[in-house]
Design a protein around this motif. Structure first.
Motif, mmCIF file in Angstrom:
data_model
loop_
_atom_site.group_PDB
_atom_site.id
_atom_site.type_symbol
_atom_site.label_atom_id
_atom_site.label_comp_id
_atom_site.label_asym_id
_atom_site.label_seq_id
_atom_site.Cartn_x
_atom_site.Cartn_y
_atom_site.Cartn_z
ATOM 1 N N ILE A 38 -40.469 126.183 80.105
ATOM 2 C CA ILE A 38 -39.299 125.612 79.434
ATOM 3 C C ILE A 38 -38.088 125.660 80.353
ATOM 4 O O ILE A 38 -37.317 124.690 80.433
ATOM 5 N N ILE A 39 -37.908 126.756 81.044
ATOM 6 C CA ILE A 39 -36.774 126.869 81.966
ATOM 7 C C ILE A 39 -36.857 125.791 83.042
ATOM 8 O O ILE A 39 -35.875 125.116 83.364
ATOM 9 N N ALA A 40 -38.048 125.612 83.593
ATOM 10 C CA ALA A 40 -38.247 124.579 84.625
ATOM 11 C C ALA A 40 -38.024 123.188 84.048
ATOM 12 O O ALA A 40 -37.397 122.327 84.674
ATOM 13 N N ALA A 41 -38.506 122.968 82.832
ATOM 14 C CA ALA A 41 -38.357 121.655 82.197
ATOM 15 C C ALA A 41 -36.880 121.367 81.906
ATOM 16 O O ALA A 41 -36.417 120.234 82.035
ATOM 17 N N LEU A 42 -36.174 122.402 81.528
ATOM 18 C CA LEU A 42 -34.749 122.239 81.227
ATOM 19 C C LEU A 42 -33.986 121.832 82.480
ATOM 20 O O LEU A 42 -33.094 120.984 82.430
ATOM 21 N N GLU A 43 -34.368 122.383 83.602
ATOM 22 C CA GLU A 43 -33.682 122.067 84.863
ATOM 23 C C GLU A 43 -33.844 120.607 85.251
ATOM 24 O O GLU A 43 -32.972 120.027 85.902
ATOM 25 N N CYS A 44 -34.960 120.003 84.863
ATOM 26 C CA CYS A 44 -35.118 118.577 85.202
ATOM 27 C C CYS A 44 -35.009 117.673 83.985
ATOM 28 O O CYS A 44 -35.406 116.500 84.027
ATOM 29 N N GLY A 45 -34.477 118.206 82.887
ATOM 30 C CA GLY A 45 -34.209 117.357 81.731
ATOM 31 C C GLY A 45 -35.442 116.835 81.028
ATOM 32 O O GLY A 45 -35.410 115.782 80.386
ATOM 33 N N ASP A 46 -36.537 117.586 81.133
ATOM 34 C CA ASP A 46 -37.788 117.158 80.504
ATOM 35 C C ASP A 46 -37.849 117.717 79.077
ATOM 36 O O ASP A 46 -38.512 118.731 78.817
ATOM 37 N N TYR A 47 -37.195 117.022 78.154
ATOM 38 C CA TYR A 47 -37.117 117.512 76.782
ATOM 39 C C TYR A 47 -38.427 117.316 76.025
ATOM 40 O O TYR A 47 -38.710 118.013 75.051
ATOM 41 N N GLU A 48 -39.218 116.373 76.473
ATOM 42 C CA GLU A 48 -40.512 116.138 75.818
ATOM 43 C C GLU A 48 -41.414 117.354 75.967
ATOM 44 O O GLU A 48 -42.040 117.796 74.988
ATOM 45 N N THR A 49 -41.473 117.895 77.173
ATOM 46 C CA THR A 49 -42.283 119.099 77.393
ATOM 47 C C THR A 49 -41.769 120.254 76.555
ATOM 48 O O THR A 49 -42.551 120.998 75.945
ATOM 49 N N ILE A 50 -40.465 120.395 76.486
ATOM 50 C CA ILE A 50 -39.869 121.490 75.712
ATOM 51 C C ILE A 50 -40.192 121.316 74.236
ATOM 52 O O ILE A 50 -40.536 122.277 73.540
#
Lengths: 107, 132
Positions: A38-50
């Motif tokens: 989630i932290i990594a996804a947040l850094e690249c704006g990947d809200y779908e993964t989150i």
């Protein structure tokens, strides 16, 4: 929706189901992986993964005896739906803190 | 209910949930297959003809709702008995269940669930749909 974890205190979760006992360590380990993802996804704006990870936690936490993980997952999912990075960060910090403090007692 | 095991196809992309289904459905009553998306569920449905299908609503590749639509469409042209289909969703998505109900489902499961409760619930839905 908020979780009911208290800052700094150990959180004891009692598990008295033999069928589930062997699944618990992997379940918690996977939640720790979720924190990093989630932290990594947040850094690249990947809200779908989150959103997917939050949804998964919402649906599984309580089944393993960790209602707080269901609550936090729900909050993460809702925050991902509206792309709220501050709320996601807050919830993932809460999840990380919970995982550090949770102590499973097998009865 | 006869002594033959019920063939149950479980579709959920979450490994933690898959493990709960596996633990909760005893080998004495169920022959289990577990897949992670609606597309794989359709393929296994065609080849295996399960008695019961559990479909998680939110899944990658193909959602449970889309899989339900396809299964009910296939059944229109089949002489085989229709499968009992049970939708599963997280507790805040109950409206999704209503959409699925329009396509014809025999029950639903709200997540999170305790694995100790799942078997009786599923058997109850099956017996209601298949009274002897």
């Amino acid at each position: 929706m908020s979780s009911n974890v208290n800052d700094g205190e150990k959180i004891v979760v009692r598990i008295d189901d033999d069928d589930i006992k062997e699944l618990i360590p992997e379940f918690l380990k996977n939640r720790q992986t979720d924190v990093k993802t989630i932290i990594a996804a947040l850094e690249c704006g990947d809200y779908e993964t989150i959103l997917v990870l939050g949804h998964g936690m919402k649906g599984s936490g309580g089944g393993y005896g960790f209602d707080a993980i269901t609550d936090i997952g729900h909050s993460i999912e809702d925050a991902a739906k509206v792309k709220n990075p501050e709320e996601i960060k807050k919830q993932v910090d809460e999840l990380s803190s919970y995982l550090e403090r949770v102590e499973v007692v097998y009865e | 209910m006869s002594d033959a095991k019920l063939k149950i196809l479980i579709t959920d992309d979450d490994k933690s949930i898959q493990a709960l289904y596996y633990k909760g459905l005893p080998e004495d009553f169920f022959e289990k297959r577990i897949v992670g998306n609606g597309s794989d569920a359709i393929e296994l449905y065609k080849s295996w003809k399960p008695d019961i299908v559990i479909l998680d609503i939110m899944m990658p590749v193909m959602s449970g709702y889309e899989a339900l639509k396809k299964i009910r469409e296939m059944e229109k042209y089949s002489k085989d008995k229709s499968s009992v289909i049970i939708m599963a969703t997280a507790m805040s998505s109950k409206n999704d269940i209503l959409d699925c109900a329009k396509l014809g489902i025999q029950g639903y499961i709200i997540k999170p669930f305790k694995h100790t409760e799942i078997s009786n619930r599923i058997l109850s839905y099956y017996q209601k749909a298949n009274p002897e």
